[in-house]
Write a protein that holds these residues in place. Structure first.
Motif, PDB file in Angstrom:
ATOM      1  N   HIS A 156     -10.811  -6.155  -1.164  1.00 54.97           N
ATOM      2  CA  HIS A 156     -10.817  -6.747  -2.463  1.00 54.97           C
ATOM      3  C   HIS A 156     -10.167  -8.259  -2.776  1.00 54.97           C
ATOM      4  N   ASP A 196      -7.986  -7.400   3.547  1.00 53.03           N
ATOM      5  CA  ASP A 196      -8.186  -6.296   2.441  1.00 53.03           C
ATOM      6  C   ASP A 196      -9.512  -6.799   1.788  1.00 53.03           C
ATOM      7  N   ARG A 229     -11.136   9.740  -1.322  1.00 56.48           N
ATOM      8  CA  ARG A 229     -10.557   8.365  -1.719  1.00 56.48           C
ATOM      9  C   ARG A 229      -9.098   8.525  -2.341  1.00 56.48           C
ATOM     10  N   ASN A 244     -11.120   1.024  -8.296  1.00 58.57           N
ATOM     11  CA  ASN A 244     -12.498   0.598  -7.989  1.00 58.57           C
ATOM     12  C   ASN A 244     -13.455   1.487  -6.996  1.00 58.57           C
ATOM     13  N   CYS A 253       0.416   0.484  -4.659  1.00 58.31           N
ATOM     14  CA  CYS A 253      -1.305   0.825  -4.457  1.00 58.31           C
ATOM     15  C   CYS A 253      -1.197   2.456  -4.414  1.00 58.31           C
ATOM     16  N   HIS A 260       0.887  -1.053   0.130  1.00 55.14           N
ATOM     17  CA  HIS A 260      -0.036  -0.043   0.104  1.00 55.14           C
ATOM     18  C   HIS A 260       0.894   1.275   0.227  1.00 55.14           C
ATOM     19  N   CYS A 270      -4.011   5.036  -5.511  1.00 53.91           N
ATOM     20  CA  CYS A 270      -5.411   4.460  -5.452  1.00 53.91           C
ATOM     21  C   CYS A 270      -6.319   4.786  -4.279  1.00 53.91           C
ATOM     22  N   LEU A 271      -5.503   4.647  -2.996  1.00 54.48           N
ATOM     23  CA  LEU A 271      -6.216   4.871  -1.943  1.00 54.48           C
ATOM     24  C   LEU A 271      -5.742   6.263  -1.257  1.00 54.48           C
ATOM     25  N   VAL A 323       0.868  -5.071  -6.225  1.00 54.55           N
ATOM     26  CA  VAL A 323      -0.490  -4.917  -5.544  1.00 54.55           C
ATOM     27  C   VAL A 323      -0.990  -6.332  -5.301  1.00 54.55           C
ATOM     28  N   CYS A 324      -1.170  -6.451  -3.968  1.00 51.96           N
ATOM     29  CA  CYS A 324      -1.508  -7.972  -3.735  1.00 51.96           C
ATOM     30  C   CYS A 324      -2.590  -8.611  -4.820  1.00 51.96           C
ATOM     31  N   HIS A 325      -3.582  -8.199  -5.078  1.00 55.33           N
ATOM     32  CA  HIS A 325      -4.558  -8.995  -5.614  1.00 55.33           C
ATOM     33  C   HIS A 325      -4.055  -9.407  -6.996  1.00 55.33           C
ATOM     34  N   SER A 353      -3.549   0.014 -10.375  1.00 56.92           N
ATOM     35  CA  SER A 353      -4.473  -0.778  -9.098  1.00 56.92           C
ATOM     36  C   SER A 353      -4.743  -2.375  -9.407  1.00 56.92           C
ATOM     37  N   CYS A 354      -5.247  -2.863  -8.375  1.00 57.83           N
ATOM     38  CA  CYS A 354      -5.860  -4.554  -8.522  1.00 57.83           C
ATOM     39  C   CYS A 354      -6.928  -4.461  -9.467  1.00 57.83           C
TER      40      CYS A 354
HETATM   41  S1  SF4 Z   1      -8.193  -1.297  -4.094  1.00 58.03           S
HETATM   42 FE1  SF4 Z   1      -6.344   0.138  -4.509  1.00 58.03          FE
HETATM   43  S2  SF4 Z   1      -5.372   0.411  -2.251  1.00 58.03           S
HETATM   44 FE2  SF4 Z   1      -6.761  -1.676  -2.447  1.00 58.03          FE
HETATM   45  S3  SF4 Z   1      -5.594  -3.265  -2.774  1.00 58.03           S
HETATM   46 FE3  SF4 Z   1      -6.413  -2.420  -4.882  1.00 58.03          FE
HETATM   47  S4  SF4 Z   1      -4.669  -0.898  -5.473  1.00 58.03           S
HETATM   48 FE4  SF4 Z   1      -4.384  -1.425  -3.413  1.00 58.03          FE
END
Ligand code: SF4
Lengths: 161, 421
Positions: B125, B123, B388, B382, B360, B66, B363-364, B102-104, B301-302
Motif C-alpha cells: 500500500h 508494503d 484476511r 482495504n 496494523c 504490523h 487488518c491482516l 500504521v506506516c502509510h 487501518s492505513c
Molecule cells: S493494509 Fe492493513 S496491514 Fe497493510 S499497512 Fe495497511 S493497515 Fe497495515
C-alpha cells in the motif's frame, strides 16, 4: 519430469499463498509448511520437489510479502505457470531468481497430474501426458540476467566487485 | 508527445529527459519505508551477502507497525532484529512503540512525503503516497534490501490510466465509496502494471486524508501506483506537516500526455458501497446488501484510520450503542491523541467500542480482533481476501467508516444515511 497442480482460479492472492498469521517468521522451511494453506489445505502433503503450479489470471495479487515466493519455493515448487501475474509477485519472483511463466493457454492445455518438461530458454512447455507443446515468451533479458546471477542481490554483489 | 505526472517523476529520478511506458529504468529513491514484516528478511539478506550498509541514514524510515506491540515471541524477534539494525546504522527516523503508527498514515503525518519524489516501501500500500503528487510503490524484501543498500531500483515505466471524477458526493458518501465503485467497475486487475491517475472536481473538495484513501487502494486494482495532482489542499497539508526538508518540485501531466484509457465517473450517482467477500472488486451499493448480519466492526487501518475517519464514525456513534463487538484503532499516536482531545473517545466508549493502540493488528489477521470460523466483519480496511482477518471461513466486508459505524449499531450492514441529517 515434474507433476502439475492445477488451480482453475483467477486472483489467487498472497493471503491464500501464505496467510498473514504466519508472517511472524521469514524462515523458508517454516513458511513452506503453510504454503497455499487457505486455498488447498492438502497441497503441502501432495507437493513434491520439482512440481509445478498452474493457475489463472493475476496470480499472487495482494500484499508485497516475498514470503509468498519463499513458501512456494520452500515447498519444492519449480515454477508457477499462470495466465498473468500480479505485479509485485512477478517482480519478487525475478528478484529471487525464481523463474515464473506467463502463458494464456497453459490452463486450458494442462490438467492436474500431467507431467511437463520445460525449456526455459526457448520458451517451450512439453506436456508429455497430453502430447502437446505450449509456447511462451521467455523472460526479457534484464530479468534473465537477474535470474542467472541467482537473484537481484547476487547481481548487485557481482557488480560491486 | 507530452508526459504524464508519473512519467515526469520517473524520468527525473532516472536522470533522463523523457521516459516511455514499458521502458526499464534505474531510478534514484528519495524515501525508503521499512516495516517489521518485510524488513527483517531484507536485513538478513544484506548481512548474508556481505553488503550490510545503508545508502543514506536520513532517507530510510523505520516503522515496526504490523505486529506492534509485539504479539508473540516470533514477532518480538522481528522487532529485535529491526531494532539492532536501525541502531547499527544510526537510522535517523526510527519510530518506536509510543511514536509508531500504521506506516502509510504515519509517513505523511510526520512530514516524510513530498511531491515529485520517488518513495518505495516494503508494503503493497505504499501507493498511498501518490495523493501527494509523488510516485509511491510497494516492493518485496529483496527489492527493499537492494533499495536500502544502494538507494536505487529498477522499474518498468507504467502506462497511465486516467480516472475523471465528476459531480459531487452525496451525504453519507465518502472517498472510500468512490474507490470501491472504481474497483467494482474495472476489477482487481483492471489496472495491472498501470499508473492510476485521478483527476476531477470531486478531488478538489476532498481533504488529503480522504484522497489518501483513494490512492491507498490503487493496488487493489493491480496498479503500480496511484497518483493525483498538486493543489492548494496539498500545499496546506505540506505546510503543516513537512519538517526537515521543506522544498519539493511539483510536476503536472501535460495536456497531450498519453493514456491507455480514460474512465469517467459521475460521483453524484455513487451510493455508500460495500465490497462483499472475497475480493475488493465485489462492491455493491448498500441498498443491495443492507440487513446482512455481522459479528464485528473494525474502524482503522492505513485506508481509514485517520482523524477524519474517526470523526465521521464518532458522529454516527454518538449517543448510540453498538450491538456487535466494535474496534476503533487510530492509525497513529498523533491521531490517537487528537481523537482523545476532541472527545471522540467518549463517543466511542459510551457506544461500547474498544479503542486500541495504533497497529496494523487485525487488518491482516495478525492479532487484536481476529475472526473465528464463520464470523463476519464490516471493516474500513482495504482487503477482504479469504482468511484476511482470521479463519479461512470468516468473511470481511469493506466499507467507509460511516457505513461501518452504522452497521456496528444495527449489528448488520446498514445505510449510514439513516444516521445523518
Ligand atoms: S493494509 Fe492493513 S496491514 Fe497493510 S499497512 Fe495497511 S493497515 Fe497495515
Amino acid at each position: 519430469m515434474s507433476k502439475v497442480h492445477v488451480y482453475k482460479r483467477d486472483h489467487i492472492n498472497t493471503d491464500e499463498i501464505i496467510p498473514a498469521r504466519y508472517l511472524n517468521t521469514d524462515d523458508e522451511t517454516e513458511l513452506a509448511k503453510h504454503c497455499l494453506e487457505d486455498l488447498d489445505v492438502d497441497f503441502v502433503n501432495k507437493v513434491e520437489a520439482g512440481d509445478i503450479i498452474v493457475a489463472g489470471e493475476d496470480f499472487g495479487c495482494g500484499s508485497s510479502r516475498e514470503h509468498a515466493i519463499w513458501a512456494i519455493r520452500g515447498a519444492g515448487v519449480q515454477t508457477v505457470i499462470a495466465k498473468t501475474f500480479a505485479r509485485i509477485f512477478y517482480r519478487n519472483a525475478i528478484n529471487n531468481g525464481f523463474y515464473v511463466i506467463e502463458s494464456p493457454e497453459a490452463i486450458e492445455k494442462i490438467n492436474n497430474g500431467d507431467e511437463l518438461e520445460i525449456d526455459y530458454k526457448t520458451g517451450l512447455i512439453k506436456n508429455e501426458t497430453a502430447g502437446i507443446d505450449i509456447k511462451f515468451a521467455p523472460l526479457p533479458d534484464f530479468a534473465l540476467e537477474i535470474i542467472k546471477a541467482g537473484g537481484l542481490l547476487n547481481k548487485l554483489v557481482k557488480n560491486n566487485h | 508527445m507530452g508526459m504524464t505526472i508519473t512519467e515526469k517523476i520517473l524520468s527525473r529520478a532516472a536522470g533522463k529527459d523523457k521516459v516511455t511506458p514499458g521502458e526499464i529504468i534505474n531510478a534514484k529513491l528519495d524515501v525508503v519505508m521499512c516495516h517489521d514484516v518485510s524488513t527483517p528478511p531484507a536485513i538478513s539478506m544484506l548481512v548474508e551477502k556481505g553488503i550490510d550498509k545503508v545508502f543514506d541514514r536520513e532517507k530510510i524510515i523505520v516503522t515496526p507497525d504490523h505486529f506492534q506491540p509485539a504479539k508473540d515471541i516470533k514477532s518480538a524477534e522481528l522487532h529485535k532484529r529491526l531494532d539492532e539494525w536501525t541502531r547499527r546504522h544510526k537510522i535517523k527516523h526510527y519510530y518506536k512503540l509510543g511514536r509508531v503508527g500504521v506506516c502509510h498514515a504515519l509517513l505523511p503525518e510526520q512530514g516524510h512525503i513530498r511531491p515529485g519524489e520517488v518513495i518505495i516501501g516494503g508494503d503493497s500500500h505504499t501507493c498511498t503516497y501518490g495523493a501527494f503528487a509523488a510516485f509511491g510503490t510497494g516492493v518485496g524484501s529483496t527489492d527493499l534490501a537492494a533499495a536500502v543498500a544502494t538507494g536505487e531500483l529498477w522499474f518498468k515505466v507504467p502506462a497511465s490510466m486516467k480516472f475523471i471524477l465528476n459531480g459531487s458526493l452525496g451525504s453519507g458518501v465518502y472517498s472510500k465509496d468512490v474507490i470501491l465503485a472504481i474497483i467494482a467497475r474495472i476489477g482487481v486487475d483492471g489496472a495491472l502494471y498501470r499508473a492510476m491517475e485521478f483527476v476531477g472536481p470531486v478531488l478538489a473538495s476532498m481533504s488529503m486524508e480522504a484522497r489518501m484513501t483513494i490512492t491507498n487502494m490503487a493496488i487493489e486494482a493491480g496498479a503500480k501506483n496511484g497518483i493525483m495532482g498538486f493543489d492548494k489542499v496539498t500545499k496546506q497539508y505540506l505546510d503543516e506537516h513537512l519538517k526537515d526538508k521543506k522544498d519539493y518540485t511539483v510536476y503536472e501531466s501535460d495536456e497531450d500526455a498519453e493514456y491507455v484509457s480514460v474512465e469517467v465517473f459521475d460521483c453524484s450517482a455513487i451510493e455508500p458501497m460495500v465490497a462483499l467477500p472475497h475480493l475488493p472488486s465485489n462492491g455493491v451499493p448498500i441498498s443491495e446488501c443492507a440487513g446482512k448480519e455481522m459479528d464485528q466492526a473494525y474502524i482503522g487501518s492505513c485506508t481509514n484510520g485517520r482523524i477524519e475517519d474517526l470523526r465521521i464514525a464518532a458522529e454516527i456513534l454518538k449517543g448510540k450503542k453498538v450491538t456487535i463487538r466494535t474496534l476503533v484503532v487510530p492509525a497513529t499516536p498523533a491521531i490517537w491523541k487528537q481523537a482523545k482531545d476532541e472527545g471522540l473517545f467518549d463517543a466511542f466508549y459510551d457506544a461500547g467500542c474498544v479503542i486500541a493502540a495504533p497497529t496494523c493488528g487485525a487488518c491482516l489477521g495478525g492479532f487484536m480482533g481476529v475472526l473465528a470460523e464463520g464470523e463476519k466483519c464490516i471493516s474500513t480496511t482495504n482487503r477482504n481476501f479469504v482468511g484476511r482477518m482470521g479463519h479461512p471461513k470468516s468473511e470481511v466486508y469493506l466499507a467507509s467508516p460511516a457505513t461501518a459505524a452504522a452497521s456496528a449499531i444495527q449489528g448488520k450492514l446498514a445505510d449510514p444515511r439513516n444516521y445523518l441529517e
